[in-house]
Design a protein around this motif. Sequence first.
Motif, PDB file in Angstrom:
ATOM      1  N   MET A   1      76.551  31.126  48.849  1.00 56.16           N
ATOM      2  CA  MET A   1      75.367  31.826  48.318  1.00 56.16           C
ATOM      3  C   MET A   1      74.350  32.044  49.441  1.00 56.16           C
ATOM      4  N   VAL A   2      73.853  33.286  49.544  1.00 51.39           N
ATOM      5  CA  VAL A   2      72.824  33.595  50.546  1.00 51.39           C
ATOM      6  C   VAL A   2      71.507  33.889  49.823  1.00 51.39           C
ATOM      7  N   THR A   3      70.403  33.791  50.551  1.00 54.42           N
ATOM      8  CA  THR A   3      69.129  34.196  49.951  1.00 54.42           C
ATOM      9  C   THR A   3      69.058  35.722  49.962  1.00 54.42           C
ATOM     10  N   PHE A   4      68.100  36.237  49.214  1.00 57.31           N
ATOM     11  CA  PHE A   4      67.917  37.691  49.206  1.00 57.31           C
ATOM     12  C   PHE A   4      67.633  38.198  50.617  1.00 57.31           C
ATOM     13  N   GLU A   5      66.768  37.474  51.332  1.00 57.76           N
ATOM     14  CA  GLU A   5      66.374  37.921  52.679  1.00 57.76           C
ATOM     15  C   GLU A   5      67.580  37.937  53.624  1.00 57.76           C
ATOM     16  N   GLU A 262      86.084  42.069  55.551  1.00 62.59           N
ATOM     17  CA  GLU A 262      85.377  40.802  55.720  1.00 62.59           C
ATOM     18  C   GLU A 262      84.326  40.705  54.615  1.00 62.59           C
ATOM     19  N   ILE A 263      84.433  39.670  53.786  1.00 62.36           N
ATOM     20  CA  ILE A 263      83.450  39.507  52.710  1.00 62.36           C
ATOM     21  C   ILE A 263      82.269  38.727  53.282  1.00 62.36           C
ATOM     22  N   LYS A 264      81.135  39.426  53.429  1.00 60.21           N
ATOM     23  CA  LYS A 264      79.971  38.822  54.086  1.00 60.21           C
ATOM     24  C   LYS A 264      79.290  37.809  53.173  1.00 60.21           C
ATOM     25  N   PHE A 265      79.262  38.113  51.875  1.00 65.27           N
ATOM     26  CA  PHE A 265      78.789  37.126  50.886  1.00 65.27           C
ATOM     27  C   PHE A 265      79.295  37.551  49.518  1.00 65.27           C
ATOM     28  N   LYS A 266      79.348  36.568  48.603  1.00 68.65           N
ATOM     29  CA  LYS A 266      79.824  36.849  47.247  1.00 68.65           C
ATOM     30  C   LYS A 266      78.768  36.553  46.203  1.00 68.65           C
ATOM     31  N   SER A 267      77.679  35.905  46.626  1.00 67.16           N
ATOM     32  CA  SER A 267      76.610  35.667  45.656  1.00 67.16           C
ATOM     33  C   SER A 267      75.277  35.514  46.380  1.00 67.16           C
ATOM     34  N   ILE A 268      74.237  35.917  45.666  1.00 73.16           N
ATOM     35  CA  ILE A 268      72.871  35.907  46.207  1.00 73.16           C
ATOM     36  C   ILE A 268      72.006  35.063  45.273  1.00 73.16           C
ATOM     37  N   ALA A 269      71.088  34.293  45.860  1.00 72.31           N
ATOM     38  CA  ALA A 269      70.183  33.464  45.042  1.00 72.31           C
ATOM     39  C   ALA A 269      69.099  34.360  44.433  1.00 72.31           C
ATOM     40  N   ILE A 270      69.516  35.162  43.497  1.00 65.79           N
ATOM     41  CA  ILE A 270      68.593  36.093  42.854  1.00 65.79           C
ATOM     42  C   ILE A 270      68.974  36.229  41.382  1.00 65.79           C
ATOM     43  N   GLN A 271      67.970  36.522  40.564  1.00 62.53           N
ATOM     44  CA  GLN A 271      68.215  36.685  39.135  1.00 62.53           C
ATOM     45  C   GLN A 271      67.416  37.879  38.642  1.00 62.53           C
ATOM     46  N   PRO A 272      68.026  38.925  38.125  1.00 65.48           N
ATOM     47  CA  PRO A 272      69.471  39.081  37.952  1.00 65.48           C
ATOM     48  C   PRO A 272      70.131  39.516  39.254  1.00 65.48           C
ATOM     49  N   PRO A 290      77.149  43.390  40.265  1.00 61.61           N
ATOM     50  CA  PRO A 290      77.471  42.718  39.012  1.00 61.61           C
ATOM     51  C   PRO A 290      77.689  43.742  37.897  1.00 61.61           C
ATOM     52  N   GLY A 291      78.514  43.386  36.925  1.00 63.19           N
ATOM     53  CA  GLY A 291      78.775  44.309  35.822  1.00 63.19           C
ATOM     54  C   GLY A 291      77.590  44.507  34.909  1.00 63.19           C
ATOM     55  N   ASN A 292      76.763  43.478  34.767  1.00 64.16           N
ATOM     56  CA  ASN A 292      75.633  43.623  33.860  1.00 64.16           C
ATOM     57  C   ASN A 292      74.710  44.734  34.343  1.00 64.16           C
ATOM     58  N   PRO A 293      74.380  45.659  33.432  1.00 64.19           N
ATOM     59  CA  PRO A 293      73.675  46.877  33.860  1.00 64.19           C
ATOM     60  C   PRO A 293      72.337  46.623  34.559  1.00 64.19           C
ATOM     61  N   VAL A 294      71.552  45.656  34.108  1.00 63.14           N
ATOM     62  CA  VAL A 294      70.264  45.415  34.765  1.00 63.14           C
ATOM     63  C   VAL A 294      70.494  44.884  36.179  1.00 63.14           C
ATOM     64  N   SER A 295      71.459  43.993  36.321  1.00 65.20           N
ATOM     65  CA  SER A 295      71.757  43.436  37.646  1.00 65.20           C
ATOM     66  C   SER A 295      72.167  44.544  38.589  1.00 65.20           C
ATOM     67  N   SER A 296      73.040  45.416  38.098  1.00 66.08           N
ATOM     68  CA  SER A 296      73.514  46.524  38.911  1.00 66.08           C
ATOM     69  C   SER A 296      72.341  47.427  39.309  1.00 66.08           C
ATOM     70  N   PHE A 297      71.480  47.723  38.349  1.00 68.57           N
ATOM     71  CA  PHE A 297      70.317  48.589  38.603  1.00 68.57           C
ATOM     72  C   PHE A 297      69.415  47.987  39.681  1.00 68.57           C
ATOM     73  N   VAL A 298      69.083  46.713  39.494  1.00 65.82           N
ATOM     74  CA  VAL A 298      68.127  46.055  40.397  1.00 65.82           C
ATOM     75  C   VAL A 298      68.708  45.904  41.798  1.00 65.82           C
ATOM     76  N   ILE A 299      69.969  45.488  41.887  1.00 65.83           N
ATOM     77  CA  ILE A 299      70.563  45.293  43.218  1.00 65.83           C
ATOM     78  C   ILE A 299      70.699  46.627  43.950  1.00 65.83           C
ATOM     79  N   PHE A 300      71.011  47.670  43.221  1.00 64.29           N
ATOM     80  CA  PHE A 300      71.017  48.992  43.865  1.00 64.29           C
ATOM     81  C   PHE A 300      69.647  49.274  44.464  1.00 64.29           C
TER      82      PHE A 300
END
Length: 391
Positions: A1-5, A262-272, A290-300
């Motif tokens: 898990m990486v931080t957002f930054e 190369e998978i740089k990370f698979k999870s971020i310490a962020i919600q959603p 992430p499949g959840n629509p809000v997560s996808s929206f926000v991460i985009f």
Amino acid sequence: MVTFEEAYDIILGAAFLAGTHRIGHLDSSGRILAEDIISDMAMPPFDKAAVDGYACRKQDLDKDLKVIEILPAGKFPEQHIRQGECSRIMTGAMVPQGADVVIMVEDTVVTNDGHVRFTSAKTNVNICYQAEDLREGDIVLKRGTFIRPQEIAVMASVGCISPLVYQSPGVGIISTGDELVEPGQKPGLSQIRNSNASQIAAQLAGMGVTAHYLGIARDDKDSTFSLISRAFLDDDVVILSGGVSMGEYDYVPEVLNEMAFEIKFKSIAIQPGRPTLFGVRGKKLLFGLPGNPVSSFVIFEILVKPLLYKIMGYDFRPVSLKLPMGTDYSRSKSKRKTILPVRINDEGFVMPVDYHGSAHIHAYAYADGIITMNIGETIIKKGDIVSVRPV
Ligand code: AMP
Ligand code: MG
């Protein structure tokens, strides 16, 4: 898990710069300039009347003036103004030689013998001087500028009708999930509609990026493998949604490993947005949202958009409105950065919208923007100033 930054730095560090091409200035809205635009002339190009009136000499304002020429905009003056003379002049016309003021028509009367008399106590000069806005050879727009209608006007004014801009990357979109049907279909009992592909395509369109939609990958290895391979035939960036968390049918990481990403990370310490994956193979970049629509929206919004803009030559700095919170807000856990949808009410206060979690995309239809609570932060008090990023 990486931080957002950390995730942000990794992602932007993987950016490449798109190529450039010339396009018509009228088609350049939303694109990024790949060259400085230089003015080929001074602005104004000549001393120009700022009002409708009479061009004359300041020292003659106490005299009745003889009208020697009429100057509509666009006419080159043939007469020089001498003592006791004036030319009728319209806004935008070239001020004749010898004149050092344009008096407004409202400040004059015409005498019985057809002379012009100044009736006011004082006047502005009412001349826009040559080159007061711009000199020939000045840079009017810099490389890296985001083009809006006002930039198109500037280009038009200096004769730039085919600016050099960065190419927009084509981006492939893949949805994953056996439960998905397309929006035009009626879902069966255990199915839902694929809203993420439409959402991501619309987010890309908002940036002037063309989306290539490849369809829904079934939750099996072959289907996932074949759609990802197909997407990378045409595009350097692929955005996939779903299938990257820890479920038994989440095949994306395994498939990417087989494809030598190369998978740089698979999870971020962020919600959603915790199950977000970023994979790199040379210049080929893959986001597993992430499949959840809000997560996808926000991460985009907070990670994909800055990357795509960087590829397009633009240093994206989202607007951040500093506004007071209209109510207390608290959370019990604070191990992850949290993104919340908010509304700005008529009094200018920030109000959280009713939000049930990362599947609740309808909450975002009521949101004006998002706010952030950082790791360790558990409470925002009414009146605290928060940063609202419009979405
Ligand atoms: P996943 O990340 O595949 O485990 O999916 C997480 C949740 O998001 C599940 O409830 C999925 O049904 C939902 N979901 C996944 N993909 C989509 C999509 N394309 N559109 C709407 N919801 C989705
Ligand atoms: Mg899934």
